[in-house]
Motif scaffolding. Structure first.
Motif, PDB file in Angstrom:
ATOM      1  N   PRO A  79      39.360  10.935  14.756  1.00 53.75           N
ATOM      2  CA  PRO A  79      38.690  11.514  13.582  1.00 53.75           C
ATOM      3  C   PRO A  79      37.306  12.091  13.889  1.00 53.75           C
ATOM      4  O   PRO A  79      37.000  13.193  13.465  1.00 53.75           O
ATOM      5  CB  PRO A  79      38.589  10.331  12.614  1.00 53.75           C
ATOM      6  CG  PRO A  79      38.826   9.120  13.418  1.00 53.75           C
ATOM      7  CD  PRO A  79      39.690   9.532  14.559  1.00 53.75           C
ATOM      8  N   ILE A  80      36.500  11.332  14.607  1.00 49.92           N
ATOM      9  CA  ILE A  80      35.118  11.778  14.823  1.00 49.92           C
ATOM     10  C   ILE A  80      35.103  13.108  15.565  1.00 49.92           C
ATOM     11  O   ILE A  80      34.371  14.035  15.205  1.00 49.92           O
ATOM     12  CB  ILE A  80      34.335  10.680  15.574  1.00 49.92           C
ATOM     13  CG1 ILE A  80      34.185   9.494  14.633  1.00 49.92           C
ATOM     14  CG2 ILE A  80      32.986  11.198  16.038  1.00 49.92           C
ATOM     15  CD1 ILE A  80      33.347   8.376  15.140  1.00 49.92           C
TER      16      ILE A  80
ATOM     17  N   TYR B 171      36.456  16.063  13.279  1.00 47.78           N
ATOM     18  CA  TYR B 171      35.495  16.462  12.255  1.00 47.78           C
ATOM     19  C   TYR B 171      34.271  17.139  12.852  1.00 47.78           C
ATOM     20  O   TYR B 171      33.693  18.033  12.249  1.00 47.78           O
ATOM     21  CB  TYR B 171      35.092  15.278  11.378  1.00 47.78           C
ATOM     22  CG  TYR B 171      36.068  15.037  10.261  1.00 47.78           C
ATOM     23  CD1 TYR B 171      36.049  15.833   9.120  1.00 47.78           C
ATOM     24  CD2 TYR B 171      37.025  14.044  10.333  1.00 47.78           C
ATOM     25  CE1 TYR B 171      36.945  15.644   8.095  1.00 47.78           C
ATOM     26  CE2 TYR B 171      37.935  13.842   9.305  1.00 47.78           C
ATOM     27  CZ  TYR B 171      37.889  14.644   8.187  1.00 47.78           C
ATOM     28  OH  TYR B 171      38.787  14.455   7.170  1.00 47.78           O
ATOM     29  N   LEU B 172      33.876  16.707  14.045  1.00 44.84           N
ATOM     30  CA  LEU B 172      32.759  17.381  14.713  1.00 44.84           C
ATOM     31  C   LEU B 172      33.106  18.843  14.961  1.00 44.84           C
ATOM     32  O   LEU B 172      32.318  19.748  14.670  1.00 44.84           O
ATOM     33  CB  LEU B 172      32.438  16.695  16.046  1.00 44.84           C
ATOM     34  CG  LEU B 172      31.335  15.643  15.997  1.00 44.84           C
ATOM     35  CD1 LEU B 172      31.161  14.991  17.352  1.00 44.84           C
ATOM     36  CD2 LEU B 172      30.021  16.274  15.554  1.00 44.84           C
TER      37      LEU B 172
ATOM     38  N   ILE C 195      35.329  20.661  13.438  1.00 41.38           N
ATOM     39  CA  ILE C 195      35.410  21.373  12.164  1.00 41.38           C
ATOM     40  C   ILE C 195      34.007  21.684  11.635  1.00 41.38           C
ATOM     41  O   ILE C 195      33.744  22.791  11.147  1.00 41.38           O
ATOM     42  CB  ILE C 195      36.201  20.540  11.130  1.00 41.38           C
ATOM     43  CG1 ILE C 195      37.678  20.540  11.533  1.00 41.38           C
ATOM     44  CG2 ILE C 195      36.034  21.098   9.729  1.00 41.38           C
ATOM     45  CD1 ILE C 195      38.544  19.666  10.664  1.00 41.38           C
TER      46      ILE C 195
ATOM     47  N   PHE D 139      32.403  25.422  10.787  1.00 40.53           N
ATOM     48  CA  PHE D 139      31.760  25.783   9.524  1.00 40.53           C
ATOM     49  C   PHE D 139      30.341  26.276   9.745  1.00 40.53           C
ATOM     50  O   PHE D 139      29.913  27.277   9.169  1.00 40.53           O
ATOM     51  CB  PHE D 139      31.739  24.580   8.568  1.00 40.53           C
ATOM     52  CG  PHE D 139      32.903  24.557   7.630  1.00 40.53           C
ATOM     53  CD1 PHE D 139      32.946  25.399   6.536  1.00 40.53           C
ATOM     54  CD2 PHE D 139      33.962  23.696   7.846  1.00 40.53           C
ATOM     55  CE1 PHE D 139      34.026  25.378   5.670  1.00 40.53           C
ATOM     56  CE2 PHE D 139      35.050  23.673   6.986  1.00 40.53           C
ATOM     57  CZ  PHE D 139      35.078  24.516   5.900  1.00 40.53           C
ATOM     58  N   ILE D 140      29.610  25.538  10.585  1.00 38.03           N
ATOM     59  CA  ILE D 140      28.216  25.914  10.821  1.00 38.03           C
ATOM     60  C   ILE D 140      28.153  27.316  11.403  1.00 38.03           C
ATOM     61  O   ILE D 140      27.338  28.148  10.979  1.00 38.03           O
ATOM     62  CB  ILE D 140      27.528  24.904  11.762  1.00 38.03           C
ATOM     63  CG1 ILE D 140      27.357  23.570  11.031  1.00 38.03           C
ATOM     64  CG2 ILE D 140      26.170  25.420  12.201  1.00 38.03           C
ATOM     65  CD1 ILE D 140      26.898  22.433  11.919  1.00 38.03           C
TER      66      ILE D 140
END
Lengths: 235, 342, 296
Positions: B270-271, B274-275, B277, B281-282
């Motif tokens: 997960p970590i 999500y990083l 992702i 986004f950034i």
């Protein structure tokens, strides 16, 4: 519309919990935002970069991702956010003190995320202070800190109050996400539960939940409009 | 180094420069040490830096690398599709709503003389009522969390027997887009309306003087100017929409985050997911906010001469560092109220 | 979601390899061999005729339940529920590749059926009277039971009664039957209950110590226990019976009868057992004998 009467306690409880979440998160966001704003205007380059990086990152990721890192990343770092279990506060905000950390995680996520926007609001306020003010302050020999404390910030607050209010309103709306990240019993979690587990009709539940949020956001919004109109006249 | 910041302190002399350097080095070292002990160590202890967890995301040689990125690509496509549709529709809806509200306000000022008294009164009552209704809708949807709007659009509309089917995309796409459009349309309407009302009154008066009707005035004189002034705010609203598409996970729309969930369930990282992702986004949003800034600078240069109508710049719209003009707050609070949602 | 078959086959092969590499047993890409497709004929106007005619059907299933319905990296779900859906589709003359899967989280299963967004729901769907008011159930095709999962080193929880003291915390999924059931045993839901959209997050919370237990149906828990060798165990006995049914639209009795017939048929011919063994059987080797269907 019977559901509004039958489950009145659920709506009230949800409203109360969301309100607690918002009050605590707003406090946290203001603290974090002020701190980051100070970093961003400091004379020390690395601190400025740190503040800038913080704002850039947090303003460009969805809150969902921040929520996730708070609810699942913090435990991975071995933290249960127990530092928020402040003895005096826990008596008023009962959810703070319990063992289940998800309420605290939601507060952290909302504070950290909103802090970036608070920082920008404060900076916009600082930018609104005529440069002559700060120059005059320097001319009479005030140091950087004195300059901020006695001249710039008092005026900056005035200009920042409306954008800050807007940020807080946005935060109240964002708090709805907490119900999807393990906080049981806030407005949005109640909406989920009433419509799915209990099979209540959707529209009445929507009305009830909406009223809960609008009680918090609309008066604030109208107040801000008033403040702004008065300031516009004053200008 | 912006003007504004350097105003706060003198140009540093040799001693100040030394102090600054020392503090800089110390704070940098402190940050690194804190990062190491608070983030790196605990993560490393929990084996979060193993290739087993990172490989599928960063190592093209990994056997599922292709699959993972295909999935992520689909997710990003879904996110961009939803965001693109939502922003276009929000602009259309928002513009229409802004014009409607301006027109209704104008109607309120009219007394309908020349008509029979009862008829005139009825018309005035009607325009008053319409104004009230639109005002009410705007306040409600502005004050509701967009999550809640999306959630109930997706579940309430089909419940009422309203079904929306698009020839493409995921089946939840129309509901997500609709939810986003309602909310952002209202926000954009307010941005435009405050932009139009913030224009110097001379604009409207001269338009009336040359015989334009109130609708023509809005269409030809006010709206174009409001758009120009509000462009940065509109672009930052685009960022908001892009971020808000991630709320699609609540209704099961297969956007980036939900795709991420699938990957996590199969690979248990997960970590890391999500990083990645977050970085995606950034990257996109940072590019957009830079665009907003450059547009703003252009506008500022083109409008040095006129100080009458200052662009109401919502603080989150861009980092205002170095902008000489005061952050005008000509718009209603709402121009800024919504510049960030989840 | 739709990807070309070639890619999917290649992908699931790759997936199977990677799964083997990771020692992960979250159900392998395709489960068993796809069932042989019948070429039936139905009375005109029935749901069966419509679906058979269309040659495709939409199935609501879980995307996050190892062993029952877990979405793989190829985007397609796999598990026992998915196999059952394939068997029903085959009986309608629909090939496994022509089934469209829609994610059916616990919270929205009734709505998916009511709003015709899916033809059937096979998603660890407990039959209960409240749900029967909104939809109809064929089956049951499996009887699960609610159970409690704890960390291996924790012996303090012996059953749902352990929550009555109010100091133990439990996690479940939003809008699910287990979440409703466990509330009866809690002293204070606000302090003891955590709800997430998927059980995966509950497992994370249990591992991290944020909660003391996860509760849901035994088979789902067994899936997690198998996936996290040695970290978790079941506590006490199962304390409810959860008959899983297949959801169909309210009032479609002909379709319900047809599914019930199909279930009885697959109990007989061994494909039911095979479906179990190739999926959930990996971590629960008591192959069930199909429970008697309830033709109410």
């Amino acid at each position: 519309m019977r559901v509004l009467v039958d489950h009145f306690d659920v709506f009230v409880g949800g409203f109360w919990l969301t309100l607690q979440l918002c009050v605590l998160s707003a406090t946290g966001a203001l603290l974090i935002g002020t701190f980051v704003a100070i970093l961003r205007i400091s004379p020390v380059p690395p601190l400025r970069w740190l503040g800038g990086a913080y704002v850039t990152v947090l303003r460009n990721v969805p809150l969902t991702v921040v929520m996730f890192f708070s609810a699942f990343g913090l435990p991975a770092l071995g933290s249960n956010a127990d530092f928020l279990r402040i003895p005096g506060l826990s008596t008023v905000f009962s959810r703070l003190g319990i063992d289940l950390p998800y309420f605290r995680f939601a507060i952290i996520a909302l504070s950290v995320y909103t802090g970036a926007f608070v920082c920008e609001a404060i900076r916009s306020g600082i930018n609104a202070v005529p440069p002559g003010q700060a120059e005059a302050a320097r001319a009479i020999g005030l140091t950087f800190t004195q300059n901020l404390r006695y001249v710039v910030l008092p005026q900056a607050w005035k200009a920042a109050i409306v954008p800050l209010g807007s940020v807080i309103i946005a935060m109240i709306k964002n708090s709805a996400l907490a119900g999807f990240f393990g906080v049981v019993g806030d407005l949005s979690n109640s909406a989920q539960n009433l419509t799915s587990a209990l099979g209540e009709p959707i529209i009445p539940v929507f009305v009830g939940i909406s009223i809960g949020f609008l009680i918090m956001t609309v008066p604030l919004g109208l107040l801000l409009d008033r403040v702004e109109a008065r300031r516009a006249v004053a200008r | 180094m912006s003007q504004q910041q350097s105003v706060l302190y003198d140009a540093p002399g040799p001693r100040a420069r030394r102090v600054t350097l020392i503090v800089s080095v110390l704070s940098a070292v402190a940050a690194v040490i804190a990062g190491y002990f608070l983030v790196y160590r605990p993560l490393a202890e929990r084996e979060q830096f193993t290739m087993e967890k990172w490989g599928p995301l960063i190592d093209p040689g990994n056997e599922v690398f292709g699959q993972v990125w295909t999935l992520l690509g689909e997710g990003v496509t879904a996110t961009l599709t939803a965001a693109g549709l939502a922003i276009v529709l929000s602009l259309l809806f928002g513009t229409a709503l802004a014009v409607l509200r301006i027109q209704l306000k104008a109607l309120l000022r009219r007394r309908f003389t020349g008509l029979a008294t009862s008829f005139a009164l009825a018309l005035r009552a009607l325009s008053w009522l319409l104004n009230l209704v639109t005002r009410f809708c705007v306040e409600v949807f502005r004050g509701l969390p967009v999550v809640i709007t999306i959630f109930f659009v997706a579940r309430g509309l089909p419940d009422l027997g309203v079904e929306i089917v698009l020839p493409f995309g995921h089946e939840m796409l129309p509901y997500l887009v609709l939810g986003l459009t309602i909310y952002n349309g209202v926000v954009i309407a307010e941005i435009l309306r405050s932009g139009m009302e913030g224009l110097p009154s001379g604009q409207r008066e001269s338009a009336a003087a040359i015989g334009l009707t109130s609708f023509q005035t809005t269409r030809m004189i006010l709206l174009p100017q409001a758009f120009r002034i509000m462009l940065p705010a509109l672009i930052s609203q685009l960022i908001v929409v892009l971020k808000d598409t991630s709320l699609g996970f609540i209704i099961g729309y297969q956007e980036t985050l939900l795709v991420g969930r699938t990957i996590i369930q199969n690979l248990r990282n997960p970590i890391q997911v999500y990083l990645v992702i977050g970085v995606l986004f950034i990257a996109v949003n940072y590019a957009l906010s830079k665009l907003a800034e450059s547009v703003q600078r252009r506008l500022a240069q083109g409008r040095r001469t006129s100080t009458a109508a200052q662009p109401p710049t919502p603080p989150p719209a861009s980092t205002l560092a170095g902008q000489q003009t005061a952050a005008g707050t000509g718009g209603s609070a709402t121009g800024t109220a919504t510049s960030d949602t989840a | 979601m739709r990807i070309s078959r070639m890619a999917a086959v290649a992908a699931s092969a790759a997936l199977a390899v990677s799964m083997a590499a990771c020692g992960d047993s979250g159900g392998d890409g395709t489960g068993s061999e796809n069932p042989d497709v019948a070429t039936p004929s139905f009375e005109a106007g029935t749901t069966m005729a419509e679906l058979s005619e269309a040659g495709t059907m939409t199935v609501g299933t879980k995307f996050d339940q190892p062993g029952f319905g877990l979405q793989g990296l190829d985007g397609e779900p796999a598990g026992f529920d998915v196999e059952i859906a394939k068997l029903i589709a085959a009986e309608l003359g629909i090939a496994a590749d022509d089934i469209e899967y829609v994610e059916a989280p616990s919270a929205v299963r009734e709505e998916l059926l009511e709003q015709d967004r899916v033809d059937i729901v096979v998603a660890t769907y407990t039959i209960n009277p409240a749900r029967k008011e909104r939809i109809d159930f064929a089956g049951p095709y499996y009887v699960a039971g609610q159970h409690i999962m704890v960390r291996t080193d924790d012996d303090s929880i012996t059953g749902p009664e352990s929550f009555e003291a109010g100091d133990k915390k439990v996690c479940s999924a939003q809008g699910s039957t287990p979440a409703e059931n466990i509330q009866e045993y809690l002293a204070d839901a606000g302090e003891q209950l955590v709800l997430f959209d998927v059980y995966e997050k509950c497992v994370d919370a249990l591992r991290g110590g944020q909660v003391d237990a996860v509760t849901t149906d035994n088979v789902i828990l067994l899936g997690f226990i198998a996936d996290n060798e040695g970290d978790f165990k079941l506590a006490g006995e199962k304390f409810t019976d959860e008959p899983y049914g297949i959801g169909v639209k309210k009032g479609d009795d002909a379709f319900r009868d047809f599914i019930n017939d199909t279930l009885e048929k697959i109990y007989e011919d061994g494909s039911y057992a095979q479906a179990w063994e190739s999926t959930a059987g990996e971590f629960d080797d008591n192959t069930p004998t199909g429970p008697a269907v309830d033709r109410y």
